[in-house]
Each structure stands twice: as structure tokens, then as C-alpha cells.
Write an enzyme that holds these catalytic residues in place. Structure first.
Site, PDB file in Angstrom:
ATOM      1  N   THR A  58       0.865  -1.185   0.000  1.00  0.00           N
ATOM      2  CA  THR A  58       0.000   0.000   0.000  1.00  0.00           C
ATOM      3  C   THR A  58       0.903   1.237   0.000  1.00  0.00           C
ATOM      4  OG1 THR A  58      -0.248  -0.263   2.408  1.00  0.00           O
ATOM      5  CG2 THR A  58      -2.038  -1.067   1.019  1.00  0.00           C
TER       6      THR A  58
ATOM      7  N   LYS B 188       3.895  -6.988   3.869  1.00  0.00           N
ATOM      8  CA  LYS B 188       3.655  -5.584   3.589  1.00  0.00           C
ATOM      9  C   LYS B 188       3.307  -4.885   4.891  1.00  0.00           C
ATOM     10  CE  LYS B 188       0.289  -3.476   3.292  1.00  0.00           C
ATOM     11  NZ  LYS B 188      -0.531  -2.594   4.237  1.00  0.00           N
TER      12      LYS B 188
ATOM     13  N   THR C 254      -1.201  -2.799  10.621  1.00  0.00           N
ATOM     14  CA  THR C 254      -1.662  -2.832   9.246  1.00  0.00           C
ATOM     15  C   THR C 254      -0.603  -3.559   8.460  1.00  0.00           C
ATOM     16  OG1 THR C 254      -2.761  -0.748   9.512  1.00  0.00           O
ATOM     17  CG2 THR C 254      -2.479  -1.497   7.299  1.00  0.00           C
TER      18      THR C 254
ATOM     19  N   ASN D 229      -0.312  10.806   5.774  1.00  0.00           N
ATOM     20  CA  ASN D 229      -1.579  10.425   6.383  1.00  0.00           C
ATOM     21  C   ASN D 229      -2.610  11.549   6.400  1.00  0.00           C
ATOM     22  OD1 ASN D 229      -1.507   7.527   7.502  1.00  0.00           O
ATOM     23  ND2 ASN D 229       0.529   8.359   7.918  1.00  0.00           N
TER      24      ASN D 229
END
Length: 409
Positions: free
Chosen positions: A159, A185, A196, A404
Site C-alpha cells: 500500500t 507488507k 496494518t 496520512n
């Protein structure tokens, strides 16, 4: 290259990856979830593999996790994994769950395995439904040779990551070469108790599913559950291990004379991937390792290590190359663990900055120079007890805020 850890020796395979173990292949392609980047990946074993998984502790578990756990629960086996990036398929209700089932079904049919032998994983934006027409078109193409290659899989699952993360090592068990490979990842929303992150490990070792599950849980607590980037834990995180037994070794159990060899090798692979996730934290410029020694228990050391590595004030001090040891002491103090402050010493690398709870004289310029290195180690010695733990993270930069603040745009 040969690594020796607690008298266990194994070699790192050059260009090794998740498809290095016997009987495994992997691939990836662009199906249109992203504008240009590869966004659909898969792993396949030519025989059923013993399987184990650990998952996020977030109570909002995404649909793919539910489907994958259901698959493994049926026979403790898997033969394939299908993964998409860009869209997490989390908080998507009954439709999202049906989409995950449909992904599993079509993937299984395409590679010729039973439906419950397939796992599903997704990562990306939360709260959006998958564009199933594009996804289904992509799955229908995965048998095409042009899409094969572990490097394509490593790219497909990313991502906000800046680089692929893969590894494979080889060791000998019962006179047979045994390979362990992996890919992962993770870059943001990384915090202990899963993050995540997606991590997939394959091995041709012969090991029973129950033994594999207990081993994975133990190793995860020392690796993937010991990293942090920003203190957030997501909805889609999982670690899966598949062991297809094609190496031909005798079944591995705790009673096997080379059990410790296998355990240490699997732990090395998981720690490597965990550290690569921490190193690639969003906006990160340094990998930070925290070692805690002399705690009353390993559990106490773990809590203290996590407290230090999770401190935003510590992370920003590292980014600014500021030897502000007071922030480290503070993080130790609010960890909630019992310790004697008068026995605490802190090092930045080899530089002693606190000795027995009071400042130690040190060269500020030397410390600054050390904190500008790519890898920074903080060592906290708490006394004479035997508890110890290691955690990994990264600095917190301006770039993290930029990434972000505009994630959806």
C-alpha cells in the site's frame, strides 16, 4: 551468507522469496484497483499444506479475515492465498463478506483446489466495497505465465510501502534441505498486537498443523507483535504460515532433535520481515531497536520495550537526532512495570547516557552523530534479573504527517 544464532546455522538464499520452498509458486498482476501498480497477488502450493494463522486484535475484523479463519478451521490446511491491495474490504457488511467468499470461490476454481483450501486477504482503504468485476477479471488471468513471479506478489500486496519485503533461508533437517520463505507488507498503522500488515510464510518442512500454530503464535509475540510505527492497529492484519512437507524430513515436533534449528530459522524469517516493516514505516528515516535487559520477567521487559518504542516523544527525538534520554526514562517509568529506578542504565548504541538512574557524562556531538545513522539502538538495563525483550520501530517524521493527512486523496 551464514547466520549463527544460539548455535543454530542456516544460510540466506540469494534472491530468495516466498516461492523458494519446494512446491510453491507466486505471482501478481494489475487488475485495476490501482491506476497502474500491480494490485492482485497469489501464492499456491502444488499439494495441500498444513496452515496456521494469527490475526489482528482489533474488534473490527475485515471480511477476508473471517473467510480465511473459516477456511483454516475446516482441516487446518491451505493450498493457496489470494490477496488484493488498494481496498481493505473492511466495515463493508454482508456485501463485503459475500465478496470475500466470491474471491475465495473463483480463486479456488481457477487454480483447481477445493474452496476451503483457499485463504483471502485484502489491504487498503477501509469502508469501500471491492469492484468485483475488475477483481474477477484479474483472478481469471492468474494462470497466465506472464503473471508468475514472487517479485510480482511482493509488489501486489503493498500500500504506502516504499519497497518490497521478501526473504528465504535454507537449513538442513534429517539430512534434507528445508527452505523457509516469506513476504510482507506494512508501513503505516503499525503497532504491537498486529498492525496494518500482512505477512505470508511458506516452508517445505514436514510439521503438523497444531505444532505449527503454537510455534507461529510464540514467534509472532517475539517479532510481529514487537514492532510499531504510529500506535495504530488495523482491521485486516494477519500472518499465515503454510508448510507443505515436500522437504521429506521426519515430522517436526518439540521432541525432534533438530526442533530448535527449525524454530530459530522460522523466528529469524519472521523477525526479518517484522524489522523490514518497521524500517519502511511511513516517512521513516531510521530503524530503531530497543533492547531491555535485567527486568524481573520477560513479560515485564516486553511491556517496557513496547513502551519505549511506542513513545512519540522518543520517536521524534530520534528523528531530530536529539539525545534526550529523559524521554526514554519517562517511557520506562509509565510502562506500569515494577523496577528499581536506581538500577536503571540507558545506552544509545555504545554511549552510556544514564547510569543507575542519574545522568552519565557523554559527548553530545558524538551522540548526535550516532542518532543520525540509519539504524539506532536504545538499550535499557534495569538491574540484575533475567527478563529481556527486543522491540523495533522507527522515527516519526514530518513526512508521516504529510502521507496520512492526504491518504484518501
Amino acid at each position: 551468507m551464514v547466520f549463527t544464532d544460539q548455535q543454530d546455522t542456516f544460510k540466506l538464499l540469494k534472491n530468495g522469496n516466498i516461492a523458494s520452498a519446494k512446491g510453491f509458486q507466486a505471482g501478481g498482476l494489475h487488475c485495476g484497483l490501482r491506476k497502474k501498480k500491480i494490485d492482485l497477488g497469489w501464492v499456491y502450493s502444488d499439494v495441500p499444506a498444513q496452515a496456521a494463522g494469527v490475526y489482528t486484535t482489533n474488534v473490527f475484523q475485515a471480511a477476508p479475515l473471517k473467510v480465511t479463519q473459516e477456511s483454516i478451521a475446516k482441516e487446518n490446511q491451505l493450498q493457496g492465498i489470494i490477496v488484493n491491495s488498494a481496498i481493505a474490504n473492511a466495515c463493508t457488511g454482508e456485501q463485503g463478506l459475500q465478496d470475500a467468499y466470491d474471491m475465495r470461490k473463483q480463486f479456488a476454481e481457477t487454480v483447481g483446489i477445493e474452496e476451503h483450501m483457499a485463504a483471502v486477504a485484502s489491504t487498503g482503504l477501509i469502508g469501500e466495497l471491492l469492484p468485483m468485476d475488475r477483481l474477477q477479471k484479474g483472478i481469471s488471468q492468474i494462470n497466465q505465465e506472464e503473471h508468475l513471479g514472487a517479485e510480482k506478489f511482493e509488489t501486489a500486496i503493498l500500500t504506502t510501502d516504499t519497497k518490497e519485503k521478501g526473504i528465504a533461508i535454507e537449513l538442513e533437517i534429517d539430512g534434507q534441505p528445508v527452505t523457509i520463505g516469506g513476504a510482507a507488507k506494512g508501513s503505516g498503522m503499525i503497532h504491537p498486537n498486529m498492525a496494518t500488515m500482512l505477512s505470508f510464510v511458506t516452508t517445505d518442512a514436514n510439521i503438523a498443523a497444531d505444532q505449527l500454530h503454537g510455534t507461529l503464535k510464540s514467534i509472532t509475540n517475539k517479532s510481529f507483535n514487537m514492532i510499531t510505527v504510529d500506535g495504530d492497529t488495523s482491521t485486516n492484519d494477519m500472518v499465515l504460515v503454510l508448510a507443505n512437507g515436500k522437504a521429506g524430513n521426519q515430522p517436526l515436533t518439540a521432541q525432534h532433535p533438530q526442533w530448535n534449528d527449525f524454530y530459530q530459522a522460522l523466528q529469524f524469517v519472521c523477525e526479518y520481515l517484522a524489522k523490514e516493516i518497521a524500517r519502511d514505516g511511513e516517512g521513516a528515516t531510521r530503524l530503531v531497536e530497543v533492547q531491555v535487559d535485567g527486568a524481573f520477567t520477560d513479560e515485564s521487559a516486553t511491556a517496557i520495550a513496547k513502551s519505549i518504542i511506542s513513545s512519540n516523544l522518543v520517536k521524534t527525538a530520534i528523528h531530530g537526532a536529539d539525545a534526550n534520554w529523559g524521554r526514554i526514562i519517562t517511557a520506562i517509568g509509565y510502562s506500569g512495570q515494577s523496577l528499581d529506578p536506581d538500577k536503571v542504565s540507558v545506552y544509545l548504541g555504545d554511549i552510556l547516557v544514564v547510569e543507575n538512574g542519574v545522568p552519565a557524562p557523554f559527548n553530545e556531538e558524538q551522540a548526535k552523530e550516532y542518532l543520525l545513522e540509519d539504524e539506532v539502538k536504545i538499550i535499557a538495563k534495569l538491574g540484575d534479573a533475567n527478563g529481556k525483550a527486543t522491540a523495533w520501530g522507527c522515527d516519526l517524521s514530518y513526512e508521516y504527517v504529510r502521507i496520512n493527512a492526504s491518504y484518501r486523496t
